[in-house]
Design a protein around this motif. Structure first.
Motif, PDB file in Angstrom:
ATOM      1  N   ASP A 101       9.357  -5.975 -27.165  1.00  0.00           N
ATOM      2  CA  ASP A 101       8.675  -7.437 -26.860  1.00  0.00           C
ATOM      3  C   ASP A 101       7.155  -6.899 -26.654  1.00  0.00           C
ATOM      4  O   ASP A 101       6.854  -6.039 -26.253  1.00  0.00           O
ATOM      5  CB  ASP A 101       9.209  -7.795 -25.597  1.00  0.00           C
ATOM      6  CG  ASP A 101       8.747  -9.153 -25.495  1.00  0.00           C
ATOM      7  OD1 ASP A 101       8.788  -9.997 -26.593  1.00  0.00           O
ATOM      8  OD2 ASP A 101       8.735  -9.875 -24.337  1.00  0.00           O
ATOM      9  N   LEU A 102       6.511  -7.686 -27.397  1.00  0.00           N
ATOM     10  CA  LEU A 102       4.786  -7.540 -27.037  1.00  0.00           C
ATOM     11  C   LEU A 102       4.541  -7.767 -25.576  1.00  0.00           C
ATOM     12  O   LEU A 102       4.866  -8.702 -24.720  1.00  0.00           O
ATOM     13  CB  LEU A 102       4.324  -8.629 -28.062  1.00  0.00           C
ATOM     14  CG  LEU A 102       4.298  -8.618 -29.554  1.00  0.00           C
ATOM     15  CD1 LEU A 102       3.672  -9.773 -29.996  1.00  0.00           C
ATOM     16  CD2 LEU A 102       3.695  -7.355 -30.040  1.00  0.00           C
ATOM     17  N   PRO A 103       3.782  -6.864 -24.807  1.00  0.00           N
ATOM     18  CA  PRO A 103       3.283  -6.941 -23.727  1.00  0.00           C
ATOM     19  C   PRO A 103       2.747  -8.238 -23.405  1.00  0.00           C
ATOM     20  O   PRO A 103       2.923  -8.989 -22.097  1.00  0.00           O
ATOM     21  CB  PRO A 103       2.184  -5.650 -23.409  1.00  0.00           C
ATOM     22  CG  PRO A 103       2.797  -4.698 -24.630  1.00  0.00           C
ATOM     23  CD  PRO A 103       3.107  -5.654 -25.806  1.00  0.00           C
ATOM     24  N   ALA A 104       2.000  -8.890 -24.311  1.00  0.00           N
ATOM     25  CA  ALA A 104       1.455 -10.104 -24.059  1.00  0.00           C
ATOM     26  C   ALA A 104       2.510 -11.304 -23.872  1.00  0.00           C
ATOM     27  O   ALA A 104       2.065 -12.290 -23.271  1.00  0.00           O
ATOM     28  CB  ALA A 104       0.525 -10.695 -25.156  1.00  0.00           C
ATOM     29  N   ASN A 105       3.615 -10.954 -23.852  1.00  0.00           N
ATOM     30  CA  ASN A 105       4.689 -12.019 -23.745  1.00  0.00           C
ATOM     31  C   ASN A 105       5.162 -12.194 -22.463  1.00  0.00           C
ATOM     32  O   ASN A 105       5.912 -13.139 -22.162  1.00  0.00           O
ATOM     33  CB  ASN A 105       5.864 -11.722 -24.754  1.00  0.00           C
ATOM     34  CG  ASN A 105       5.444 -12.069 -26.229  1.00  0.00           C
ATOM     35  OD1 ASN A 105       4.568 -12.639 -26.468  1.00  0.00           O
ATOM     36  ND2 ASN A 105       6.301 -11.649 -27.166  1.00  0.00           N
ATOM     37  N   ALA A 107       3.845 -12.502 -19.419  1.00  0.00           N
ATOM     38  CA  ALA A 107       3.615 -13.277 -18.343  1.00  0.00           C
ATOM     39  C   ALA A 107       4.050 -14.665 -18.940  1.00  0.00           C
ATOM     40  O   ALA A 107       4.766 -15.437 -17.886  1.00  0.00           O
ATOM     41  CB  ALA A 107       2.034 -13.550 -18.369  1.00  0.00           C
ATOM     42  N   GLY A 108       4.259 -15.145 -20.118  1.00  0.00           N
ATOM     43  CA  GLY A 108       4.745 -16.362 -20.511  1.00  0.00           C
ATOM     44  C   GLY A 108       6.345 -16.489 -20.279  1.00  0.00           C
ATOM     45  O   GLY A 108       6.668 -17.596 -20.126  1.00  0.00           O
ATOM     46  N   ARG A 109       6.988 -15.337 -20.400  1.00  0.00           N
ATOM     47  CA  ARG A 109       8.436 -15.239 -20.245  1.00  0.00           C
ATOM     48  C   ARG A 109       8.816 -15.602 -18.723  1.00  0.00           C
ATOM     49  O   ARG A 109       9.657 -16.433 -18.355  1.00  0.00           O
ATOM     50  CB  ARG A 109       9.035 -13.904 -20.513  1.00  0.00           C
ATOM     51  CG  ARG A 109       9.144 -13.839 -22.233  1.00  0.00           C
ATOM     52  CD  ARG A 109       9.908 -12.438 -22.589  1.00  0.00           C
ATOM     53  NE  ARG A 109       9.956 -12.168 -23.825  1.00  0.00           N
ATOM     54  CZ  ARG A 109      10.813 -12.808 -24.590  1.00  0.00           C
ATOM     55  NH1 ARG A 109      11.919 -13.599 -24.052  1.00  0.00           N
ATOM     56  NH2 ARG A 109      11.029 -12.306 -25.927  1.00  0.00           N
TER      57      ARG A 109
END
Length: 243
Positions: A101-105, A107-109
């Motif tokens: 998974d992209l690290p940027a995902n 927070a949104g998850r």
């Protein structure tokens, strides 16, 4: 981690790993058509990483088994292949994303879990995930929607939070597929916007002997959208796994 009891059989039992906010209802229409007497439907709970869940499963499962995973369950199945390929008589990956998974995902998850807790799982899922879950021509299928919502409500927010951490922390185990000798089945839906054609192509690229089937009228939720077609593919795959 919830399971249905395994029945005695001369062949390797079939282990079915569900996806995020899924339980045994995911597999019910499919299992009725598989013509196997030995199977277990597992809800992925009590673990916050694919490695933790895979390790727990390998401690309690039979010495050899066939393994099928849907979505998040496919991620855990890939972890199990990486840890104990010799235990797995055959691997079926349904709606799979094999990548990290992209690290940027992250927070949104995690924000999604909080939003689901605030709104309630059913309203949140209907608003945010339902439009992505099934093929466009099934969006008005009330029975299908009810089954998916019911599973989510039965799993609950705590399970959703743990499963979210599994998705965030997963590893890329495609390298393990390159040397996996047993039969591999890959199934995706043409309308799947969650686990896309490209994701499945990246699996097939490293598993040269895999059989890859795309269901042209399905979205992400293959076992509920097209149980008959999935059952046919899996019956053939199970036959290949038998000695």
């Amino acid at each position: 981690m919830n399971t249905m009891p395994l029945l005695e059989n001369h062949h390797a039992p079939l282990i079915l790993l569900g996806g995020t906010l899924c339980n045994g209802r995911l597999w019910q229409p499919l299992s009725e058509q598989l013509n196997v007497t030995s199977f277990s439907c597992i809800t992925l709970t009590a673990g916050k990483s694919a490695h933790e869940l895979a390790t727990q499963l390998l401690e309690v499962l039979p010495p050899r088994f066939c393994l099928a995973g849907f979505s998040l369950g496919a991620m855990v199945a890939l972890q199990m292949v990486a840890l104990a390929p010799h235990r797995i008589a055959g691997l079926a990956l349904l709606s799979v994303n094999p990548l990290r998974d992209l690290p940027a995902n992250a927070a949104g998850r995690r924000a999604a879990v909080k939003e689901a807790a605030r709104l309630g799982v059913a309203p949140w899922l209907t608003k945010t995930l339902w439009p992505k879950y099934v093929a466009p021509h099934r969006l008005d299928n009330a029975s299908l929607h009810q089954t998916i919502v019911q599973m989510a409500e039965e799993c609950g927010i705590a399970v959703f939070a743990d499963q979210t951490e599994v998705a965030i922390s997963r590893d890329d185990h495609r390298a393990a597929l390159a040397t996996f000798p047993s039969p591999i089945l890959i199934i995706n839906g043409a309308y799947d916007v969650i686990c896309t054609h490209s994701h499945h192509q990246s699996v097939a690229a490293v598993a040269a002997h895999a059989r890859w089937i795309t269901l042209p009228e399905s979205g992400h939720f293959l076992p509920l959208e097209e149980p008959k077609l999935v059952a046919i593919a899996m019956r053939n795959w199970i036959q290949e796994t038998q000695p």
